[in-house]
Design an enzyme around this catalytic site. Structure first.
Site, PDB file in Angstrom:
ATOM      1  N   GLU A  25      -9.202   0.898  -6.381  1.00 21.11           N
ATOM      2  CA  GLU A  25     -10.176   1.257  -5.353  1.00 21.11           C
ATOM      3  C   GLU A  25      -9.991   2.710  -4.917  1.00 21.11           C
ATOM      4  O   GLU A  25      -8.864   3.152  -4.696  1.00 21.11           O
ATOM      5  CB  GLU A  25     -10.039   0.330  -4.133  1.00 21.11           C
ATOM      6  CG  GLU A  25     -10.333  -1.126  -4.450  1.00 21.11           C
ATOM      7  CD  GLU A  25     -10.431  -2.007  -3.202  1.00 21.11           C
ATOM      8  OE1 GLU A  25     -11.183  -2.989  -3.241  1.00 21.11           O
ATOM      9  OE2 GLU A  25      -9.758  -1.710  -2.191  1.00 21.11           O
ATOM     10  N   GLU A  82      -6.114   1.605  -3.062  1.00 15.70           N
ATOM     11  CA  GLU A  82      -5.181   0.535  -3.429  1.00 15.70           C
ATOM     12  C   GLU A  82      -5.617  -0.018  -4.780  1.00 15.70           C
ATOM     13  O   GLU A  82      -6.728   0.232  -5.233  1.00 15.70           O
ATOM     14  CB  GLU A  82      -5.187  -0.589  -2.382  1.00 15.70           C
ATOM     15  CG  GLU A  82      -6.536  -1.279  -2.261  1.00 15.70           C
ATOM     16  CD  GLU A  82      -6.465  -2.627  -1.530  1.00 15.70           C
ATOM     17  OE1 GLU A  82      -5.359  -3.180  -1.372  1.00 15.70           O
ATOM     18  OE2 GLU A  82      -7.530  -3.127  -1.143  1.00 15.70           O
ATOM     19  N   ASN A 120      -6.103  -3.693  -6.676  1.00 13.82           N
ATOM     20  CA  ASN A 120      -6.120  -5.144  -6.546  1.00 13.82           C
ATOM     21  C   ASN A 120      -5.804  -5.742  -7.905  1.00 13.82           C
ATOM     22  O   ASN A 120      -6.536  -5.531  -8.870  1.00 13.82           O
ATOM     23  CB  ASN A 120      -7.484  -5.630  -6.048  1.00 13.82           C
ATOM     24  CG  ASN A 120      -7.732  -5.191  -4.607  1.00 13.82           C
ATOM     25  OD1 ASN A 120      -6.790  -5.076  -3.820  1.00 13.82           O
ATOM     26  ND2 ASN A 120      -8.976  -4.928  -4.263  1.00 13.82           N
ATOM     27  N   GLU A 175      -2.995   7.521   7.323  1.00 10.28           N
ATOM     28  CA  GLU A 175      -3.560   8.496   6.386  1.00 10.28           C
ATOM     29  C   GLU A 175      -4.813   9.106   6.994  1.00 10.28           C
ATOM     30  O   GLU A 175      -5.325   8.635   8.006  1.00 10.28           O
ATOM     31  CB  GLU A 175      -3.846   7.848   5.016  1.00 10.28           C
ATOM     32  CG  GLU A 175      -4.884   6.751   5.057  1.00 10.28           C
ATOM     33  CD  GLU A 175      -5.034   6.022   3.721  1.00 10.28           C
ATOM     34  OE1 GLU A 175      -4.101   6.035   2.892  1.00 10.28           O
ATOM     35  OE2 GLU A 175      -6.099   5.422   3.513  1.00 10.28           O
ATOM     36  N   PHE A 197     -21.608 -10.919  13.096  1.00 11.12           N
ATOM     37  CA  PHE A 197     -21.170 -11.442  11.802  1.00 11.12           C
ATOM     38  C   PHE A 197     -20.045 -12.456  11.936  1.00 11.12           C
ATOM     39  O   PHE A 197     -19.158 -12.527  11.094  1.00 11.12           O
ATOM     40  CB  PHE A 197     -20.750 -10.297  10.859  1.00 11.12           C
ATOM     41  CG  PHE A 197     -21.835  -9.289  10.640  1.00 11.12           C
ATOM     42  CD1 PHE A 197     -22.866  -9.560   9.762  1.00 11.12           C
ATOM     43  CD2 PHE A 197     -21.849  -8.093  11.336  1.00 11.12           C
ATOM     44  CE1 PHE A 197     -23.878  -8.637   9.565  1.00 11.12           C
ATOM     45  CE2 PHE A 197     -22.865  -7.170  11.154  1.00 11.12           C
ATOM     46  CZ  PHE A 197     -23.884  -7.441  10.274  1.00 11.12           C
ATOM     47  N   LYS A 224       0.814  -1.215   0.000  1.00  8.54           N
ATOM     48  CA  LYS A 224       0.000   0.000   0.000  1.00  8.54           C
ATOM     49  C   LYS A 224       0.851   1.270   0.000  1.00  8.54           C
ATOM     50  O   LYS A 224       0.506   2.252  -0.655  1.00  8.54           O
ATOM     51  CB  LYS A 224      -0.972  -0.016   1.178  1.00  8.54           C
ATOM     52  CG  LYS A 224      -2.114  -1.032   1.001  1.00  8.54           C
ATOM     53  CD  LYS A 224      -3.196  -0.806   2.045  1.00  8.54           C
ATOM     54  CE  LYS A 224      -3.956  -2.054   2.384  1.00  8.54           C
ATOM     55  NZ  LYS A 224      -4.987  -2.467   1.469  1.00  8.54           N
TER      56      LYS A 224
END
Ligand code: ADP
Ligand code: ADP
Ligand code: MG
Length: 667
Positions: free
Chosen positions: A275, A288, A290, A200, A348, A116
């Site tokens: 993204e 980033e 992918n 960031e 979840f 990244k």
């Protein structure tokens, strides 16, 4: 073109790649671990090679085994799917070395985008807007706090090698930076073997919007519009759509052009995704890239008509792209819901077990079901607990979302915990329908977790009417089973009372051609709503399909000891339709109260005890960590819900616990 491709993956994505290979007349080789012996992907492929024990680290992640399987079967190319080795440059390099084509980008592109920090530097150079922040690894807590203060709160602390939502913390104060820095560093070290962390700016009310790009080995790169993936839990996507309801043509073009510019700087030559995080003012920032096929690629395929796997195979074989930017359509709307074996009621957490039932809407021009399991399959603890990606297409957003919601009503999963009702609740949520979403949507709308949904009155009444028809048909059947039951003569036109839990709704029924007319009233009030229910439903059928006042309705119907359960729109309604006399008696029944479990700490999922943080006799405070349980490679901290004292400790480090097993007892 290749004539044999090996798919170095499993589950739905392996099946999906095989489908395109078949279409292109290419033979396929599957690989499978012990846990996947007999799995759908293995059966769909022309050949299958066993690659070892269940743990991915000993099978799907072992480069030598995949290369050997290629040599053994004569596969000329490998599609890596997503996850596993898909973004592993050593794998791409090993294949190259062995003279086997990698159906993905060149090794240098994977390398450049794999990190990244480094990819953000590249993006900056290519004129792509990036999230303001510090582009370097941070050495310690002190430096982290200093940098965060300079950037301005809130900030995001991120693992440079991160992925899958891991190694990420939001911090809103210096204290939180110190805490977040150490936990992100630890998680990064454990998950990725690389503890570099950077900081960031945290973009408030963020939306996740990403651009699909496609390049070839001849310098052509195009973009296939965007996908919005703002519906996330734990920074991981659950519902995605294309296009985004938030972008205008100008922003779409600007983002697409930046994505293409970035792809070109690394000679990108496959399908990939750039993204972005997008602020409320439509300012967008690179997150980033992918360098693989993305889980949610089907929504892009549905609106562009382009088969991304086919394009990946063609460009890997050296063909030039035959699609020009101006030819890329954006036609209609597509939405995807990821059906997971996970429990939305328990934060979840993944759930495992046998899929005793697995039915969903049939595939059509408007419904796509990417799955890798069949009824009877096992969802094991070893891999991603995804059951299916259910997608719907429509001419506009409303139509696509409504179709997906209806398809979920036709979905029946049993044997394991699943998120189908939760997905329905999201899709039917007025805020989701309005398009006013952000990555905080789930956390904001269900701050205490999802514990079922309540239907709006109109849909509830429709379900009461459905229950009435189901009840009438069941009663009618009971009276015609040889006439031995000694039930009173059948009266189709009658007054009934529907109990929805404890709430009562008077029903007036009259027989009608193909169904019945029902007046649904409210207790103590005159009048009511007239609903015409029509259906060919017969006793024993698991799904009610029919119409209510002409509107199509699908609901799952299951018998209960005292009435029935109707599952619809994400709600589970326990309804008993009674005669006025039976209703009088039912009101007199004592209520059964569930046992009080508040004095126990129960294990929320099957898992392994990593540590117990308290001892017998110790006082605990609300929020204090009591135990850590590992399930599906994730550490879950169990915290005290109120102040108290530990009376007894029933588990110890290393214990393997079942769901609801008692870990601690409080005084
Ligand atoms: P997407 O944006 O396509 O959802 P993710 O980054 O969430 O991509 O990852 C897609 C899949 O790849 C996940 O479901 C997971 O199985 C796998 N994956 C990606 N990165 C990792 C990682 N660092 N550790 C474990 N699994 C990962
Ligand atoms: P991963 O490799 O795990 O996919 P990403 O950098 O793509 O990591 O971030 C995953 C998610 O985390 C994003 O979709 C978004 O929800 C959130 N996120 C990441 N960075 C930021 C940021 N700077 N501000 C707000 N949200 C962010
Ligand atoms: Mg990401």
């Amino acid at each position: 073109m290749f004539d044999k491709i090996l798919i170095a993956n499993r589950g739905e994505i392996a099946c999906r790649v095989i489908k395109t290979c078949r279409k292109l007349g290419i033979r396929t080789v599957a690989v499978y671990s012990d846990a996947d012996d007999g799995a759908l992907h293995m059966r769909m492929a022309d050949e299958a090679v066993h690659i070892g024990p269940p743990a991915a680290a000993e099978s799907y992640l072992v480069i030598e085994k995949i290369v050997a399987a290629c040599k053994q079967t004569g596969a000329q190319a490998v599609h890596p799917g997503y996850g596993f080795l898909s973004e592993n440059r050593k794998f791409a390099a090993a294949l190259k070395e062995a003279g086997i084509a990698f159906i993905g980008p060149n090794v240098d592109a994977i390398y450049a985008m794999g990190d990244k920090i480094e990819s953000k530097k590249l993006a900056n150079k290519a004129g792509v807007s990036t999230v303001p922040g510090f582009l370097g690894a941070i050495s310690g807590t002190e430096e982290a706090v200093k940098i965060a203060t300079e950037i301005g709160f809130p900030v995001m602390i991120k693992a440079s090698a991160g992925g899958g939502g891991k190694g990420m913390r939001i911090a809103r104060s210096a204290d939180e930076v110190a805490q977040g820095f150490s936990s992100a560093t630890n998680e990064a070290k454990n998950s990725f073997g690389d503890d570099r962390v950077f900081i960031e700016k945290y973009i408030e009310q963020p939306r996740h919007i990403e651009i699909q790009v496609l390049g070839d080995k001849h310098g052509n790169v195009i973009f296939l519009h965007e996908r919005e993936c703002s519906i996330q839990r734990r920074h991981q996507k659950v519902i995605e759509e294309a296009p985004s309801p938030f972008l205008d043509a100008k922003t779409r073009k600007a983002m697409g052009e930046q994505a293409v510019a970035l792809a070109k700087t690394v000679n990108y030559d496959s399908a990939g995704t750039v993204e972005f995080i997008v602020g409320p003012d439509r300012s967008f920032y690179f997150l980033e890239m992918n360098t693989r096929l993305q889980v949610e690629h089907p929504v892009t395929e549905l609106i562009t008509g382009i088969d991304l796997v086919e394009q990946m195979i063609r460009v890997a074989a050296g063909e030039a792209l035959d699609i020009r930017q101006e030819d890329v359509k954006l036609d209609g709307w597509a939405v995807e819901a990821r059906i997971y074996a996970e429990d939305p009621v328990r934060g979840f957490l993944p759930s495992t077990g046998r899929l005793v039932r697995w039915r969903t809407a049939p595939e059509s021009d408007d419904i796509r079901n990417d799955t890798g399991v069949v009824e009877g399959s096992e969802i094991s603890m070893f891999y991603d607990p995804m059951i299916s990606k259910l997608c719907a297409y429509g001419k506009d957003r409303d139509e696509a979302v409504s179709r997906l919601s209806a398809a979920l009503d036709e979905t029946w999963i049993a044997g394991i915990g699943h998120n189908v009702n939760f997905l329905s609740a999201v899709l039917d949520h007025p805020r989701f329908r309005s398009g006013n979403i952000s990555t905080n949507f789930i956390a904001e709308e269900w701050p205490n977790g999802f514990a079922g949904t309540v239907l709006p009155d109109g849909r509830r009444d429709a379900m009461l009417a459905v229950a009435a028809l189901v009840h009438v048909r069941n009663e009618f059947r009971a009276r015609h089973l040889g006439g031995k039951l000694g039930l009173p003569e059948w009266q189709p036109d009658a007054d009934w009372i529907a109990f929805l839990g404890k709430a009562e709704f008077p029903l007036t029924l009259s027989d009608a051609e193909g169904g019945c007319d029902v007046k649904v009233g409210q207790k103590g009030k005159s009048g009511g709503k007239a609903l015409k229910v029509r259906s060919a439903w017969k006793p024993g059928e698991p799904f009610f399909r029919g119409t209510v006042n002409g509107q199509p309705v699908v609901a799952r119907v299951a018998p209960r000891p005292d009435g029935l359960r109707i599952v619809h729109g994400g709600a589970e309604l326990d309804i008993a339709v009674r005669t006025p006399r039976a209703a009088e008696l039912a009101r007199l029944m004592p209520e059964k109260l569930p046992p009080d479990m508040s004095k126990y700490l129960l294990c929320p999922m099957p898992g392994l005890v990593v540590s117990i943080g308290v001892a017998e006799g110790e006082p605990v405070k609300t929020g204090q960590a009591l135990a850590v349980v590992e399930a599906m490679k994730m550490e879950n901290v169990l915290r005290a819900e109120r102040d108290g004292t530990v009376k007894k400790v029933n588990a110890k480090k290393g214990d393997s616990l079942a769901v609801d097993q008692v870990i601690l007892e409080f005084a």
